[in-house]
Design an enzyme around this catalytic site. Structure first.
Site, PDB file in Angstrom:
ATOM      1  N   ASP A 290       0.871  -1.171   0.000  1.00 31.61           N
ATOM      2  CA  ASP A 290       0.000   0.000   0.000  1.00 31.61           C
ATOM      3  C   ASP A 290       0.913   1.228   0.000  1.00 31.61           C
ATOM      4  O   ASP A 290       2.137   1.122   0.076  1.00 31.61           O
ATOM      5  CB  ASP A 290      -0.975  -0.002   1.194  1.00 31.61           C
ATOM      6  CG  ASP A 290      -2.206   0.866   0.903  1.00 31.61           C
ATOM      7  OD1 ASP A 290      -2.140   1.736   0.015  1.00 31.61           O
ATOM      8  OD2 ASP A 290      -3.238   0.684   1.581  1.00 31.61           O
TER       9      ASP A 290
HETATM   10  C1  NOJ Z   1      -4.056   3.854   0.184  1.00 31.17           C
HETATM   11  C2  NOJ Z   1      -5.252   2.963   0.300  1.00 31.17           C
HETATM   12  O1  NOJ Z   1      -5.199   2.247   1.511  1.00 31.17           O
HETATM   13  C3  NOJ Z   1      -5.412   1.981  -0.831  1.00 31.17           C
HETATM   14  O2  NOJ Z   1      -6.639   1.331  -0.703  1.00 31.17           O
HETATM   15  C4  NOJ Z   1      -5.294   2.694  -2.144  1.00 31.17           C
HETATM   16  O3  NOJ Z   1      -5.513   1.801  -3.200  1.00 31.17           O
HETATM   17  C5  NOJ Z   1      -3.913   3.304  -2.209  1.00 31.17           C
HETATM   18  N1  NOJ Z   1      -3.758   4.281  -1.155  1.00 31.17           N
HETATM   19  C6  NOJ Z   1      -3.635   3.972  -3.534  1.00 31.17           C
HETATM   20  O4  NOJ Z   1      -4.307   5.168  -3.613  1.00 31.17           O
END
Ligand code: NOJ
Length: 756
Positions: A290
């Site tokens: 993430d």
């Molecule tokens: C953080 C989020 O937790 C995740 O779900 C998302 O896909 C990513 N950022 C990318 O934006």
């Protein structure tokens, strides 16, 4: 936000080793007919360390003249494998041209975006889509999102989120399919099929990403990013099944989660990422971290610095680093020092390249989907159907709905009646509110001048605490035959990092509903929200209530059709609604305890003064809120009058390998055609470990005309009764079971069977 990776790239942009270009004329990897694994190996064998690490690095798009110099150079140097958050199709094509035409090996860039519930045409938030209990409609929504986003060159979405969530305080419950492992598995798999299409290589297919692996939805206290404490058995029985289903559905990628579970951050969890995902499930796609979740392990106190973090993540099985830059910066030294084996890097590169080949990016790297697919009539119709099926009717006293006769003047009130931005819900980056049809506008265009509509929002937005406008709304109510009150949450109140301690209606909305109810006019409350709210008081005060998880672009038309009887509600709660936050966590498939509540307990108002210590019943309940939730899982009323009878099983004893044939008569005795979601639950009465009181194992949407009845058949493989028991192996344990079929998780019509 400029990514850290871009900064790292800036430093190294002009200090790259020039690599000799002795590439064969038609290398195997460029041969579209060669098997993908051969193409991967051929390409890998020609890559420098920097080119390999480029494939393992994703940067955030940052369009700025100074940085563009660095960006372009690095793309040409093959040092960027993926870009997140670029949505300008022309720019995407031009960056792709640099990668394909001007880099040494011509490896295309993979452009990713959070296309969570639609790209331009916004579908209901995932929790709403889960409420449809309709995998076909869910797949159609994901397909529409894929077609629209691929028209801008986006070939990778960070969806579906299949985190099990049993805590509506957690803002990201909006992005989930709710509390149930089976439902989340069906919803997630449907989305994956919709995104990825028949072939990942089709120009309109995009790679799915099952996230967040794993446990994120169990964050302590409902606070985002928080620690989880999920033991191995619960992990395997509750939290992992939707992810395993995602692998079976062919999910191209996985994303690690932000949380640490029992002290191990997901981005360094070798057991999960390698032993289970690759070893047990045979996953062949790639795992992305993430956003900076690798370097956030420093904050966790799990890694001393970014180098340590890169080392732990790479060795655990994270293939691609999302925006932190630590792979590009530290993996060369880590490999030299022998801390990360070269085979780990090579395998990660293989995983990324495999998906790029599967996507057909080497053959058709540029946009070929026409722009006209955005907001196409087909996509809007699909969004409307999804929204319509997602509407859950929680109450309909005296059949006040549908509003078919006797309404000449209608009061439309509340801050969500005409809030085009808010009804799109969380994670709407690309949908435009100018395309949203609000309930107010839908009702107006449905009736034109044939209905006298008095619109008084009373509150400017959901958190508005000013009570000044309530008098006007009350006046409108007094002049109307029926009041439609649209309340709930603005989009910003749910989603990532938007968690709440109280789930009551915010602002002066509660006062508004009370004031409207006090007029004595029938109040129909429509809630639009990103989560279950504690709306017991409003349920009592309203004659009818429709609950709509933020329904998206076409929500207004869908709601209007239901209010006025063009469609019957068929949504079911994908999550239990608590009476109060104090009941959380509350979910239907809980274990029984040794002292289950029997609903005869004395609650707080009835406790005699100086009551004896054990006089209240020593069972598992709350003195003030009892045991039952406000609304059970799987609940939703209909304009049809459904009844279940005559449950049968084809046998009373089954063996492993058998399929249980269960059947029931479903009748619609009402005067409306309607669709019911028939649900099948089981209970394994005695296990090697305690088992839930009920588990959803199957469901079917059944359309019945007024007065019609039918037999509804289910086929349940005995293997679906398996779980991880005392020896931590997935087994069907012999013994006795109860099977229910009914309208929600309180279904009482049951049959018994045994497994030998
Ligand atoms: C953080 C989020 O937790 C995740 O779900 C998302 O896909 C990513 N950022 C990318 O934006």
């Amino acid at each position: 936000m400029k990514s850290q990776l871009l900064e790292i790239l800036a430093v190294s942009a002009f200090s790259i080793l020039t690599v000799s270009t002795s590439v064969a004329k038609t290398p195997v990897y460029k041969d579209s007919k060669a098997p993908i694994e051969q193409r991967v190996e051929d390409l890998l064998s020609q890559m420098t360390m920097e080119e390999k690490l480029g494939q393992l690095s994703q940067i955030n798009s940052f369009n700025d003249p100074k940085w563009n110099v660095v960006l372009y150079q690095n793309i040409k140097d093959g040092k960027i494998g993926s870009i997140i958050n670029e949505v300008n199709g022309k720019r995407i094509d031009s960056l792709q041209r640099m990668a394909v035409k001007q880099s040494r090996l011509g490896i295309p860039v993979l452009f990713g975006r959070d296309v969570i519930h639609g790209y331009k045409t916004i579908f209901p938030i995932p929790l709403g889509q889960a409420a449809t209990f309709d995998p076909e409609v869910i797949a159609a929504g994901a397909h529409a999102a894929a077609v629209e986003s691929s028209s801008d060159g986006i070939r990778w979405t960070f969806s579906p989120m299949v985190d099990i969530s049993r805590d509506p305080r957690w803002g990201r419950i909006a992005e989930s399919a709710g509390e149930d492992p089976y439902l989340a598995s069906v919803v997630g798999s449907a989305m994956i099929k919709g995104y990825q299409g028949a072939n990942l290589s089709d120009a309109t297919s995009i790679a799915a990403c099952a996230k967040h692996f794993f446990g994120y939805g169990a964050s302590e206290g409902g606070r985002d990013y928080n620690s989880t404490f999920i033991p191995e058995r619960t992990m395997r029985n509750v939290y992992l099944p939707p992810f395993e289903s995602a692998v079976k559905a062919g999910a191209a990628t996985f994303m690690t989660s932000f949380n640490d579970n029992d002290g191990i951050p997901a981005s360094a969890n070798h057991h999960i990422l390698t032993d289970i995902l690759r070893g047990e499930w045979g996953f062949k796609g790639f795992v992305v971290s993430d956003w900076s979740s690798i370097t956030e392990m420093i904050n966790h106190g799990f890694c001393s610095d970014a180098k340590d973090a890169a080392c732990k993540s790479a060795n655990a099985g994270v293939d691609m680093d999302m925006v932190s830059g630590c792979y590009l910066k530290y993996l060369p030294e880590l490999v030299n020092e022998g801390k990360v084996p070269m085979s780990v890097v090579d395998n990660a590169v293989r995983n990324v390249l495999r998906i790029k080949f599967q996507l057909g990016l080497f053959e058709h790297p540029f946009i070929s989907t026409p722009q006209t697919v955005k907001y196409s009539a087909e996509n809007l119709a699909a969004a409307k159907q999804s929204a319509e099926e997602s509407v859950i009717m929680l109450k309909n006293e005296g059949d006040v709905l549908p509003l078919t006769s006797g309404v000449t003047t209608l009061a439309v009130v509340g801050p969500l009646a005409n809030a085009p931005y808010e009804q799109m819900g969380t994670w709407t980056f690309d949908g435009e509110k100018s395309h949203t049809v609000t309930p107010l506008n839908a009702i107006k265009s449905m009736f034109g001048k044939n209905l006298n509509i008095i619109y008084e929002p009373a509150l400017a937005y959901s958190r508005d605490n000013s009570t000044e406008g309530i008098a006007k709304a009350v006046d409108a109510a007094k002049r109307a035959d029926v009041v439609l009150a649209f309340v709930g949450e603005e989009a910003i109140l749910s989603g990532e990092a938007h968690c709440l301690a109280s789930l009551n209606l915010v602002g002066a909305q509660s006062q508004l509903i009370s004031a409207l109810a006090a007029t004595g006019k029938p109040v129909v409350t429509v809630v639009m929200a990103g989560r279950p709210l504690t709306i017991g008081k409003q349920l009592d005060e309203s004659k009818a209530m429709l609950y709509c998880f933020h329904p998206g672009t076409m929500g207004g038309e869908a709601i209007a059709d239901i209010l006025f009887g063009k469609a019957s509600p068929s949504g079911k709660t994908p999550v239990t609604f608590p009476k109060s936050t104090g009941q959380i966590p509350i979910y239907y498939c809980h274990n029984n305890t040794g002292r289950p509540a029997n609903r005869t307990e004395t609650l707080i108002d009835k406790i005699p003064v100086e009551a004896g210590q054990t006089s209240l019943g020593c069972t598992s309940f709350l003195l003030d809120d009892g045991f039952d939730p406000l609304v059970p899982f799987g609940f939703g009323l209909s304009y049809g009058k459904f009844s279940y009878s005559g449950i049968t099983l084809d046998k009373s004893t089954y063996s492993a390998g058998d399929v249980i044939h269960a059947s029931v008569t479903l009748a619609n005795a009402g005067s409306h055609d309607a669709t019911e979601v028939a649900q099948l639950y089981i209970r394994d009465k005695v296990g090697s470990v305690t088992r839930p009181v009920k588990e959803l194992k199957a469901f079917r949407r059944v359309a019945l005309k007024a007065g019609e009845s039918t037999r509804v058949d289910f086929e349940l493989p005995v293997s679906d009764l398996a779980f991880y028991g005392i020896d931590m192996k997935r087994t069907v344990e012999p013994g006795d079971f109860t099977l229910w079929i009914g309208t929600d998780s309180n279904a009482s019509l049951s049959a018994s069977f045994s497994v030998k």
